[in-house]
Design an enzyme around this catalytic site. Sequence first.
Site: not given
Ligand code: APR
Length: 244
Positions: A96, A99, A114, A141, A182, A227
């Site tokens: 998702q 980067d 995404h 464009c 996530t 992670a």
């Molecule tokens: N290692 C592992 N997990 C981690 C770490 C880490 N160091 N730091 C934070 N997290 C976890 C958090 O606990 C959380 O559950 O990563 C998760 C991040 O969640 P979100 O901020 O909601 O990110 P994501 O799930 O990628 O969001 C999905 O939402 O806004 C949109 O398009 C955007 O792609 C994104 C989508």
Amino acid sequence: MHQDFFPPTIVALTGAGISKESGIDTFRDSDGLWKRVNLEEVATIEAWHRDKKKVLDFYNDTRRQFRAAHIEPNAAHRALARLEKEYGGEVVIVTQNIDPLHEQAGSRNVLHMHGRDGEIRCMRCGHVLESDVDLTPRSICPGCQAVGELRPNIVWFGEMPQHMDEIHAALERCGLFLAIGTSGEVYPAAGFVLEVRRHRARAHTVELNLEPTDNRDLFHEHIYGPATQVVPPYVERVLRHGWR
Ligand code: APR
């Protein structure tokens, strides 16, 4: 029948948490992006029609942050690249994240559902191109010469994610599904674990995250921690012993 001979596909769904220790903020943690920025103002098609400059400035800034010298792949990205290289079967990363850290770590089979930082698209003619320059509401464009129709090739809320056909196909043949970093709050990605379990009753599903998410009960196995600390040993375990 073939499954006895060919190792099943591994799908790793990654989110912002895998890039957190590389210096990129997540979205929903206490220091997350959506706690500081109103997503309605920068990440929706309505925002684009309301105030193109605000949206474009936001993504111009994001791109510069990603290009900062200290942003580089971490041990978790590298472990997934190693998994792809050393596992005898197919490994698909469905990310998702916009980067480029999976690719920079060496992963080749990466689907950016995404969108990808560094790509732009014309709203008028659909032309997609790589670009590292700032966009403004007056950008032209190169495909159709339309003015003010170029936008980042990033999926905003309410838009269709990219590569969905390939993703559904990978989930159908998936024997091991990993959700890494996530929150499971955004669909359709949040529903992939159930999709895998529906297709393959014997598939194994694992949540690797800093902390339990609201989706935790949907997974067979749970591994909690940063992670960089939990993904490399898990990959080592899979390569040595499989996942059962
Ligand atoms: N290692 C592992 N997990 C981690 C770490 C880490 N160091 N730091 C934070 N997290 C976890 C958090 O606990 C959380 O559950 O990563 C998760 C991040 O969640 P979100 O901020 O909601 O990110 P994501 O799930 O990628 O969001 C999905 O939402 O806004 C949109 O398009 C955007 O792609 C994104 C989508």
